[in-house]
Design a protein around this motif. Structure first.
Motif, short mmCIF file in Angstrom:
data_model
loop_
_atom_site.label_atom_id
_atom_site.label_comp_id
_atom_site.label_asym_id
_atom_site.label_seq_id
_atom_site.Cartn_x
_atom_site.Cartn_y
_atom_site.Cartn_z
N MET A 1 3.95 -12.34 -79.12
CA MET A 1 3.18 -12.81 -77.99
C MET A 1 1.75 -12.53 -78.19
N ILE A 2 1.57 -11.13 -78.47
CA ILE A 2 0.15 -10.50 -78.42
C ILE A 2 -0.63 -10.96 -79.70
N LYS A 3 -0.04 -11.41 -80.82
CA LYS A 3 -0.72 -11.70 -82.23
C LYS A 3 -1.34 -13.14 -81.80
N PRO A 4 -0.86 -14.03 -81.38
CA PRO A 4 -1.54 -15.33 -81.06
C PRO A 4 -2.64 -15.15 -80.06
N LEU A 5 -2.32 -14.32 -79.05
CA LEU A 5 -3.45 -14.16 -78.05
C LEU A 5 -4.59 -13.39 -78.37
N LEU A 6 -4.29 -12.45 -79.53
CA LEU A 6 -5.50 -11.79 -79.92
C LEU A 6 -6.34 -12.74 -80.90
N THR A 7 -5.43 -13.76 -81.67
CA THR A 7 -6.05 -14.55 -82.36
C THR A 7 -7.09 -15.39 -81.62
N VAL A 8 -6.66 -16.10 -80.73
CA VAL A 8 -7.36 -16.85 -79.87
C VAL A 8 -8.72 -16.33 -79.25
N LEU A 9 -8.33 -14.92 -78.80
CA LEU A 9 -9.42 -14.13 -78.08
C LEU A 9 -10.65 -13.93 -79.33
N SER B 1 -11.30 -15.59 -81.79
CA SER B 1 -12.04 -17.00 -82.18
C SER B 1 -12.83 -17.15 -81.09
N LEU B 2 -12.49 -16.98 -79.88
CA LEU B 2 -13.56 -17.43 -78.63
C LEU B 2 -14.73 -16.48 -78.77
N ILE B 3 -14.25 -15.13 -79.25
CA ILE B 3 -15.33 -14.16 -79.09
C ILE B 3 -16.41 -14.42 -80.44
N LEU B 4 -15.74 -14.93 -81.49
CA LEU B 4 -16.67 -15.38 -82.53
C LEU B 4 -17.62 -16.41 -82.08
N LEU B 5 -16.72 -17.61 -81.69
CA LEU B 5 -17.71 -18.58 -81.31
C LEU B 5 -18.78 -18.29 -80.19
N ASN C 1 -23.50 -25.21 -77.05
CA ASN C 1 -22.50 -25.06 -75.86
C ASN C 1 -21.52 -25.84 -75.66
N VAL C 2 -21.73 -27.22 -76.47
CA VAL C 2 -20.55 -28.11 -76.08
C VAL C 2 -19.39 -27.87 -76.95
N MET C 3 -19.74 -27.04 -78.22
CA MET C 3 -18.56 -26.59 -78.81
C MET C 3 -17.79 -25.65 -78.25
N VAL C 4 -18.36 -24.56 -77.51
CA VAL C 4 -18.00 -23.74 -76.72
C VAL C 4 -16.94 -24.39 -75.73
N ILE C 5 -17.49 -25.25 -74.97
CA ILE C 5 -16.98 -25.75 -73.75
C ILE C 5 -15.58 -26.57 -74.32
N SER C 6 -15.86 -27.28 -75.31
CA SER C 6 -14.74 -28.15 -76.01
C SER C 6 -13.75 -27.17 -76.61
N PHE C 7 -13.96 -26.07 -76.90
CA PHE C 7 -12.79 -24.83 -77.40
C PHE C 7 -12.07 -24.53 -76.11
N ALA C 8 -12.72 -24.18 -75.20
CA ALA C 8 -12.27 -23.72 -74.03
C ALA C 8 -11.34 -24.89 -73.32
N PHE C 9 -11.83 -26.01 -73.33
CA PHE C 9 -10.77 -27.27 -72.74
C PHE C 9 -9.57 -27.32 -73.59
N GLY C 10 -9.75 -27.29 -75.07
CA GLY C 10 -8.87 -27.29 -75.99
C GLY C 10 -7.57 -26.27 -75.74
N LEU C 11 -8.25 -25.05 -75.57
CA LEU C 11 -7.33 -23.88 -75.06
C LEU C 11 -6.61 -24.04 -73.82
N LEU C 12 -7.17 -24.51 -72.83
CA LEU C 12 -6.66 -25.10 -71.63
C LEU C 12 -5.43 -25.91 -71.99
N LYS C 13 -5.69 -26.94 -72.76
CA LYS C 13 -4.68 -27.86 -72.73
C LYS C 13 -3.36 -27.23 -73.63
#
Length: 96
Positions: free
Chosen positions: A1-9, A11-15, A28-40
């Protein structure tokens, strides 16, 4: 579980870093879109886990005990393929 979480984090930090380094490329639209995709994605995973737990409780079945002590390879393959199909149905309903 930790590796996918680290990958997502990561990616978000790089973004977010890309937003500051190259604001014309990463908006900013790309960051918001990424966050909504992550929430989905988190919503879909939670719903799929809920559906599978509901499936097991509804048929009054102890999956862990069955897999460890009773099932042969063919029965395991059949059961997990049904579970896999159930998850895809849930994904389809949520993503639609």
């Amino acid at each position: 579980m930790i590796k996918p979480l680290l990958t997502v984090l990561a990616s978000l930090i790089l973004l977010l870093v890309g937003t500051f380094v190259a604001p014309s490329v990463v908006t900013n639209v790309m960051v918001i879109s990424f966050a909504f995709g992550l929430l989905k994605a988190f919503t879909v995973i939670a719903a799929a886990r809920f559906a599978l737990a509901y499936l097991d409780s509804r048929i009054d079945f102890d999956v862990n005990g069955w897999v460890k002590f009773k099932a042969n390879n063919d029965n395991k393959a059949m059961y997990f393929s049904y579970r896999f199909a159930a998850v895809f149905v849930v994904f389809g309903f949520i993503m639609a």
